[in-house]
Write an enzyme that holds these catalytic residues in place. Structure first.
Site: not given
Length: 329
Positions: A119, A144, A148, A199
């Site tokens: 993470d 990760d 984000d 992404r």
């Protein structure tokens, strides 16, 4: 060739305050606070970046040294901070920045590379953070995400950043159970996604305005709209490598709904190169927000080879001098 944004933000040290285009346009960072000088590459202690970021008062953080700061844990940034890397070359490695329940943050001209651990993101924005501008940063090779944005964090602009050597680049909206993420609003513009796998971004629930970005050689898809997402893709350059599908749609069920659904992408003026396939869902344009509903102006131009070349040069960390402080008498 059109006009690039932010022609005057380097005219004086604090000229960046409140000058982002898009959803992050109100971010003032440490505009009204004193200067804080980072004088050591140590992870913590007097003169360290961590020490400045934890302070509660507004600060405009500058660097008196160049080099690599090895972060042993996430570096939490408190509200009303500018982390201004202009004039030096600072690389953060090991872990990343965490923007948790904070507001008015500007992050400029830093490098993020080699974040390790479960993470671990380069810049993790959650929960309930807002008014954030990330500009001219280079990000690569984290375990990760690179950036984000989740858990009801909103009013964010990411501009002129360079992303490479990475898999799950930008996740916006982490989970279909987090229905509060319907509030998320993010602008991503004049960025270069250089061979990142997927992404760019992947969105759930919220609204994202993409314009004048250059995305090339992805491995799965370029942009993904998951549950209830609205993506307005305007005047971007999508250049396929082996994988031709530009837009992906993942169906998921929001926690408070009976039926599963994907998101929507509206493409206007985008350039698709090397066989990139738009794979758009027809008849959805009126269902996707238009940025003019939220902000009056932004700087965009018709995508072209010259824009491509400019984005290769002008994204990510830049060898620019630190502007001088304007003293108001």
């Amino acid at each position: 060739m059109g006009t690039l944004p932010y022609a005057n933000v380097d005219s004086s040290l604090r000229a960046m305050g409140g000058r982002a285009e898009g959803f992050g346009r109100f971010a003032i960072g440490g505009l009204h606070g004193p200067l804080y000088s980072v004088t050591t590459l140590s992870d913590d202690g007097p003169g360290s970046l961590r020490e400045g970021c934890r302070r509660r008062e507004p600060l405009w953080i500058i660097f008196e040294i160049s080099g690599t700061i090895h972060l042993s844990s996430y570096l939490s940034v408190s509200s009303y901070k500018t982390i201004d890397g202009r004039g030096q070359r600072i690389k953060l490695t090991g872990k990343g920045l965490r923007l948790k329940e904070c507001e008015h943050i500007i992050i400029c001209n830093l490098e993020f590379e080699g974040g390790r651990g479960h993470d671990v993101d380069g810049i993790q924005i959650k929960p309930n953070s807002r008014h954030i501008w990330i500009d001219r940063c280079s990000l690569r090779d984290y375990d990760d995400g690179l950036i984000d944005i989740t858990r009801q964090s909103t009013d964010i602009t990411v501009s002129r950043c360079y992303f490479t050597q990475h898999d799950k680049t930008m996740l916006i909206g982490a989970d279909p159970s987090h229905i509060g993420d319907r509030c998320i609003q993010v602008t991503i513009h004049h960025c270069f996604f250089d061979g990142t796998r997927q992404r760019q971004p992947r969105l759930r629930f919220g609204k994202v305005h993409l314009y004048n970005n250059y995305t090339r050689n992805w491995a799965i898809y370029a942009v993904c709209a998951s549950v209830e997402a609205q993506i307005y893709s305007q005047c971007n350059i999508y250049e396929a490598g082996q994988k031709k599908k530009t837009f992906e749609y993942y169906t998921e069920k929001a926690a408070d709904k009976e039926e599963s659904r994907s998101g929507l992408i509206r493409s206007e003026g985008d350039m698709f190169l090397n066989g990139a396939q738009a794979s758009l869902v027809t008849g959805v344009d009126e269902c996707v927000f238009h940025p003019s509903e939220f902000y009056p102006t932004w700087t965009t131009e018709v995508p072209s080879d010259s824009l491509k070349e400019v984005l290769k040069i002008c994204t990510g960390w830049q060898s620019v001098p630190r502007p001088t402080e304007q003293i108001v008498v």
